[in-house]
Design a protein around this motif. Structure first.
Motif, short mmCIF file in Angstrom:
data_model
loop_
_atom_site.label_atom_id
_atom_site.label_comp_id
_atom_site.label_asym_id
_atom_site.label_seq_id
_atom_site.Cartn_x
_atom_site.Cartn_y
_atom_site.Cartn_z
N HIS A 8 -78.45 121.80 -22.33
CA HIS A 8 -78.32 120.27 -22.89
C HIS A 8 -76.78 120.37 -23.56
O HIS A 8 -76.38 121.24 -24.00
N ARG A 9 -76.40 119.10 -23.42
CA ARG A 9 -75.13 118.79 -23.97
C ARG A 9 -75.12 118.15 -25.29
O ARG A 9 -76.11 117.09 -25.30
N VAL A 10 -74.23 118.56 -26.20
CA VAL A 10 -74.59 117.75 -27.63
C VAL A 10 -73.11 117.32 -27.96
O VAL A 10 -72.15 117.99 -27.96
N GLU A 11 -72.99 116.11 -28.53
CA GLU A 11 -71.57 115.69 -28.99
C GLU A 11 -71.64 116.01 -30.59
O GLU A 11 -72.41 115.76 -31.16
N LEU A 12 -70.34 116.83 -30.87
CA LEU A 12 -70.19 117.32 -32.02
C LEU A 12 -69.20 116.76 -32.76
O LEU A 12 -67.78 116.55 -32.47
N GLU A 13 -69.22 116.33 -33.96
CA GLU A 13 -68.17 115.55 -34.86
C GLU A 13 -67.95 116.42 -36.10
O GLU A 13 -68.84 116.52 -36.60
#
Length: 97
Positions: free
Chosen positions: A86-91
């Protein structure tokens, strides 16, 4: 520090390792504690930085029927990696540039 039994790897108890450290490095009870550790054989927890420095100076200790190899403990020593599905957007916030 971690201690690994070298050579023919006979079965060795933590008390035998402690005795080898007492005899070879002139340490006293309470200077360190020894715990079973995997994948290395033993984890040596020192009571002070001075004790750690004293143990760190000798990388090879001879016991009555075994030899020990000593090295510093590292949390990355047996680290591995794997890819995740899975890809996760991280800020990130509050981190200086």
């Amino acid at each position: 520090m971690v201690a690994t039994i070298t050579g023919s790897r006979p079965p060795v108890a933590a008390d035998e390792v402690a005795d080898a450290l007492f005899n070879n490095l002139e340490l006293q009870p309470g200077d360190f504690s020894i715990h079973l550790n995997h994948p290395k054989d033993f984890l040596i927890v020192c009571a002070s930085q001075a004790i750690k420095d004293r143990i760190y100076g000798d990388h090879h200790i001879e016991g009555p029927s075994f030899s020990l190899s000593l090295c510093p403990w590292s949390k990355l020593a047996h680290a591995g990696y794997d890819s995740l599905g899975h890809r996760v957007e991280l800020e990130l916030r509050g981190v200086p540039a």
